[in-house]
Design a protein around this motif. Structure first.
Motif, mmCIF file in Angstrom:
data_model
loop_
_atom_site.group_PDB
_atom_site.id
_atom_site.type_symbol
_atom_site.label_atom_id
_atom_site.label_comp_id
_atom_site.label_asym_id
_atom_site.label_seq_id
_atom_site.Cartn_x
_atom_site.Cartn_y
_atom_site.Cartn_z
ATOM 1 N N SER A 194 1.184 -0.892 0.508
ATOM 2 C CA SER A 194 0.029 0.086 0.097
ATOM 3 C C SER A 194 0.749 1.046 -0.228
ATOM 4 O O SER A 194 2.216 1.448 0.833
ATOM 5 C CB SER A 194 -0.891 -0.032 0.762
ATOM 6 N N ALA A 195 -0.232 2.438 0.240
ATOM 7 C CA ALA A 195 1.046 4.066 -0.241
ATOM 8 C C ALA A 195 1.517 4.080 0.904
ATOM 9 O O ALA A 195 1.886 4.908 1.011
ATOM 10 C CB ALA A 195 0.069 4.977 -0.689
ATOM 11 N N THR A 196 0.844 2.894 2.388
ATOM 12 C CA THR A 196 0.807 3.216 3.251
ATOM 13 C C THR A 196 2.058 2.897 3.946
ATOM 14 O O THR A 196 2.924 2.620 5.175
ATOM 15 C CB THR A 196 -0.589 2.829 4.420
ATOM 16 N N ILE A 232 -10.908 0.816 -14.860
ATOM 17 C CA ILE A 232 -9.451 -0.285 -14.442
ATOM 18 C C ILE A 232 -9.163 1.009 -13.653
ATOM 19 O O ILE A 232 -9.250 1.896 -14.002
ATOM 20 C CB ILE A 232 -8.802 -0.281 -15.493
ATOM 21 N N VAL A 233 -8.387 0.824 -12.453
ATOM 22 C CA VAL A 233 -7.400 1.221 -11.641
ATOM 23 C C VAL A 233 -6.050 1.847 -11.957
ATOM 24 O O VAL A 233 -5.327 -0.255 -12.110
ATOM 25 C CB VAL A 233 -7.237 1.010 -10.159
ATOM 26 N N GLU A 234 -5.219 2.452 -11.640
ATOM 27 C CA GLU A 234 -3.982 2.122 -11.790
ATOM 28 C C GLU A 234 -2.892 2.215 -10.074
ATOM 29 O O GLU A 234 -3.490 2.695 -9.084
ATOM 30 C CB GLU A 234 -2.910 3.534 -12.375
ATOM 31 N N HIS A 235 -2.037 1.421 -9.769
ATOM 32 C CA HIS A 235 -1.765 1.626 -7.990
ATOM 33 C C HIS A 235 -0.578 2.666 -8.171
ATOM 34 O O HIS A 235 0.518 2.634 -8.945
ATOM 35 C CB HIS A 235 -1.478 0.158 -7.899
ATOM 36 N N SER A 236 -0.056 3.121 -6.732
ATOM 37 C CA SER A 236 1.213 4.347 -7.159
ATOM 38 C C SER A 236 2.239 2.817 -6.850
ATOM 39 O O SER A 236 3.529 3.388 -7.089
ATOM 40 C CB SER A 236 0.973 4.564 -5.976
ATOM 41 N N LEU A 237 2.657 1.902 -6.729
ATOM 42 C CA LEU A 237 3.498 0.979 -6.320
ATOM 43 C C LEU A 237 3.561 -0.348 -7.628
ATOM 44 O O LEU A 237 2.603 -0.674 -7.697
ATOM 45 C CB LEU A 237 3.532 1.040 -5.016
ATOM 46 N N ASP A 238 4.610 -0.312 -7.674
ATOM 47 C CA ASP A 238 4.274 -2.285 -8.835
ATOM 48 C C ASP A 238 3.817 -3.074 -7.668
ATOM 49 O O ASP A 238 4.245 -3.153 -6.152
ATOM 50 C CB ASP A 238 6.271 -2.787 -8.998
ATOM 51 N N LYS A 288 -0.485 -8.911 -17.407
ATOM 52 C CA LYS A 288 0.103 -8.833 -18.436
ATOM 53 C C LYS A 288 -0.866 -10.183 -19.434
ATOM 54 O O LYS A 288 -1.182 -10.020 -20.476
ATOM 55 C CB LYS A 288 1.580 -9.487 -18.678
ATOM 56 N N ILE A 289 -0.814 -11.099 -18.703
ATOM 57 C CA ILE A 289 -2.005 -12.346 -19.893
ATOM 58 C C ILE A 289 -2.910 -10.987 -19.900
ATOM 59 O O ILE A 289 -3.782 -11.466 -21.219
ATOM 60 C CB ILE A 289 -1.504 -13.108 -18.601
ATOM 61 N N VAL A 290 -3.956 -10.550 -19.556
ATOM 62 C CA VAL A 290 -5.560 -9.944 -19.517
ATOM 63 C C VAL A 290 -4.762 -8.413 -20.599
ATOM 64 O O VAL A 290 -5.666 -7.767 -20.302
ATOM 65 C CB VAL A 290 -6.351 -9.856 -18.643
ATOM 66 N N ASN A 291 -3.212 -8.193 -21.027
ATOM 67 C CA ASN A 291 -3.279 -7.113 -22.025
ATOM 68 C C ASN A 291 -3.625 -5.570 -20.812
ATOM 69 O O ASN A 291 -3.206 -4.876 -22.035
ATOM 70 C CB ASN A 291 -3.729 -7.571 -22.827
ATOM 71 N N MET A 292 -2.886 -5.594 -20.112
ATOM 72 C CA MET A 292 -3.171 -4.252 -19.625
ATOM 73 C C MET A 292 -1.346 -3.211 -20.069
ATOM 74 O O MET A 292 -1.003 -3.990 -20.428
ATOM 75 C CB MET A 292 -2.663 -4.607 -17.549
ATOM 76 N N THR A 293 -2.490 -2.292 -20.437
ATOM 77 C CA THR A 293 -0.622 -1.701 -21.005
ATOM 78 C C THR A 293 0.602 -1.435 -19.957
ATOM 79 O O THR A 293 1.360 -1.684 -20.510
ATOM 80 C CB THR A 293 -1.457 -0.565 -21.200
ATOM 81 N N ALA A 294 -0.016 -0.929 -18.414
ATOM 82 C CA ALA A 294 1.126 -1.265 -17.506
ATOM 83 C C ALA A 294 0.492 -2.136 -16.465
ATOM 84 O O ALA A 294 -0.063 -2.110 -15.573
ATOM 85 C CB ALA A 294 1.172 0.077 -16.829
ATOM 86 N N PRO A 295 1.376 -3.705 -16.832
ATOM 87 C CA PRO A 295 0.648 -5.170 -16.309
ATOM 88 C C PRO A 295 1.020 -4.992 -14.508
ATOM 89 O O PRO A 295 0.291 -5.421 -13.600
ATOM 90 C CB PRO A 295 1.508 -5.910 -16.981
ATOM 91 N N ALA A 296 2.050 -3.817 -14.122
ATOM 92 C CA ALA A 296 2.853 -3.926 -12.586
ATOM 93 C C ALA A 296 1.836 -3.865 -11.823
ATOM 94 O O ALA A 296 1.655 -3.449 -10.989
ATOM 95 C CB ALA A 296 3.637 -3.980 -12.774
ATOM 96 N N ARG A 297 0.982 -2.057 -12.535
ATOM 97 C CA ARG A 297 0.467 -1.196 -11.774
ATOM 98 C C ARG A 297 -1.469 -1.032 -12.020
ATOM 99 O O ARG A 297 -2.217 -0.930 -11.150
ATOM 100 C CB ARG A 297 0.954 0.319 -12.133
ATOM 101 N N GLY A 349 -3.700 3.660 -2.245
ATOM 102 C CA GLY A 349 -2.499 4.555 -3.253
ATOM 103 C C GLY A 349 -2.865 3.980 -4.850
ATOM 104 O O GLY A 349 -2.533 3.929 -5.467
ATOM 105 N N PHE A 350 -4.393 3.575 -4.999
ATOM 106 C CA PHE A 350 -5.235 3.358 -5.782
ATOM 107 C C PHE A 350 -5.893 4.633 -6.457
ATOM 108 O O PHE A 350 -6.315 5.549 -6.119
ATOM 109 C CB PHE A 350 -6.371 2.168 -5.964
ATOM 110 N N ARG A 351 -5.973 5.393 -8.180
ATOM 111 C CA ARG A 351 -6.690 5.854 -8.603
ATOM 112 C C ARG A 351 -6.561 5.369 -10.035
ATOM 113 O O ARG A 351 -6.481 4.445 -10.542
ATOM 114 C CB ARG A 351 -5.613 7.070 -9.034
ATOM 115 N N PRO A 352 -8.398 6.578 -10.454
ATOM 116 C CA PRO A 352 -8.820 5.602 -11.903
ATOM 117 C C PRO A 352 -7.415 5.931 -13.106
ATOM 118 O O PRO A 352 -6.824 6.893 -13.141
ATOM 119 C CB PRO A 352 -10.013 7.033 -11.679
ATOM 120 N N LEU A 353 -7.646 5.062 -13.855
ATOM 121 C CA LEU A 353 -7.606 5.046 -14.849
ATOM 122 C C LEU A 353 -7.635 5.679 -15.976
ATOM 123 O O LEU A 353 -9.054 6.369 -16.675
ATOM 124 C CB LEU A 353 -7.436 4.119 -16.078
ATOM 125 N N ILE A 354 -7.118 7.290 -16.423
ATOM 126 C CA ILE A 354 -7.520 8.037 -17.169
ATOM 127 C C ILE A 354 -6.331 8.272 -18.487
ATOM 128 O O ILE A 354 -5.426 8.472 -18.507
ATOM 129 C CB ILE A 354 -8.187 8.984 -16.826
#
Ligand code: NDP
Length: 339
Positions: free
Chosen positions: A49-51, A267-273, A280-289, A333-338
């Motif tokens: 977490s971001a915490t 879809i959300v993006e996390h602030s840390l990997d 990766k398997i479901v083809n996210m652009t930045a699969p670590a986050r 540490g999650f934020r909406p993906l735009i």
């Protein structure tokens, strides 16, 4: 520990993933093979977490495919979801998200009546649909994308395709309570449920999708379609925002034209990997986050120690619970993906 139950989007997708993962013998198999495949734990996950708090989880591939919803495979689809839930519970997972069609099958076929899976008695309070967080994220995407692309909500016509669904109805309630949008257009197939929703909201116009598209500044796609539909960009306003929250996608192809802004809905993006390989398997652009908001809900419930079915049943999502999950979403540490 948290769990995620997922599935691939089509037989073709499953075959290509099998090939990619080094199982060529599975890659040539047809639907019958996937019908008989048992659920598998395919990933072990660590999230920070971001915490600074750390949690662990696992990913269960249910081996369900949307093609199974056709005709005689419905019993197979039901078995897939129940078996995946039993596997998560057997592995002592405290809270598991039912991703994509898992929760839709659970509701549509009343699986709460089928709590015995072999020697396991399913404890439904250990599962969540994740739909409250998904609805919250889609609403944030509406706010942020309209700001980014210069659409004034007070003058906007917003269509919700899949308006009577669990996520769609929550988005409609939020649009009504929290925004001053000019017009709300409601799209789905069942007219009775649409009339009911319209009566509950005290607003909204029921339209067919072809009639709604040309009038819409923002279109939220949250219909449970097994296969996406083709959109003719000539029928869309400029500018307009398309937020596609479906899994599989509700739109079969990406509409890429000047003034048409397509957002990956829910879809959300996390602030840390995140330490995992599954996205990766479901083809996210930045699969670590990047990940589905419903999966992030299971992580949030684990972070907070809320081991309860936070999102459960259909059309029960309250704006208060969207606020509550939204608060901890930001905290961790999650934020909406735009895009
Ligand atoms: P529901 O089954 O609760 O609702 C589906 C809605 O879509 C209903 O209003 C249904 O009404 C409508 N619908 C279905 N087929 C069509 C069609 N062909 N044309 C128009 N409307 C249609 O689903 P959920 O709200 O739980 O999920 C919605 C979508 O969001 C799904 O694709 C799901 O996989 C995805 N999802 C994404 C998540 C994420 O994290 N990003 C998380 C969870 C879900 P009717 O049957 O009357 O047409």
């Amino acid at each position: 520990m948290f769990g995620l139950i997922g599935h691939l989007t089509s037989l073709e997708h499953a075959q290509s993933v099998a090939r990619e993962l080094g199982y060529p013998e599975y890659a040539d198999q047809g639907l019958e093979f996937w019908c008989s495949a048992p659920p598998q734990i395919v990933d072990r996950i660590k999230v920070t977490s971001a915490t600074g708090q750390q949690i662990e989880g696992l990913y269960v591939e249910s081996c369900f495919l949307p093609e199974m919803l056709a005709g005689s495979k419905i019993k197979t689809a039901i078995r897939k979801i129940l078996n995946a839930m039993a596997l998560a519970q057997k592995n002592d997972v405290d809270i598991t998200a039912l991703g994509g069609f898992s929760s839709i099958i659970f509701e549509n076929f009343n699986l709460s009546q089928m709590s015995s899976v072999r020697n396991i008695q399913l404890e439904f309070n250990r599962f969540t649909t994740g739909n409250t967080h998904t609805a919250y994220i889609i609403c944030r995407q509406i706010e942020e994308a309209s700001r980014k692309f210069g659409i004034d909500l007070a003058k906007a016509t917003v269509t919700v395709c899949g308006a009577t669904g669990d996520i769609g109805s929550a988005v409609c309630r939020w649009l009504d309570a929290r925004t001053n949008i000019k017009e709300l257009l409601l799209v789905a197939r069942n007219q009775e449920r649409l009339q009911e929703l319209q009566a509950q909201l005290g607003r909204g116009k029921v339209l067919e999708i072809e009639d709604a598209l040309p009038q819409s500044d923002i279109i939220v796609w949250v219909a449970s379609m097994a296969k996406g539909m083709a959109i003719d960009p000539a029928n869309l306003k400029r500018p307009c925002i398309l937020i596609d929250g479906g899994y599989p996608k509700n739109m079969s192809t990406l509409v890429q034209e000047e003034g048409i802004h397509v957002i990956d809905g829910g879809i959300v993006e996390h602030s840390l990997d995140i330490d995992w390989k599954i996205m990766k398997i479901v083809n996210m652009t930045a699969p670590a986050r990047q990940l589905f908001a419903c999966f992030a809900e299971a992580m949030l419930l684990e972070f907070e120690g809320w081991h309860t079915n936070f999102s459960w049943g259909r059309n029960q999502i309250s704006i208060e619970n969207m606020d509550k999950i939204g608060e901890v979403s930001i905290k961790h540490g999650f934020r909406p993906l735009i895009n």
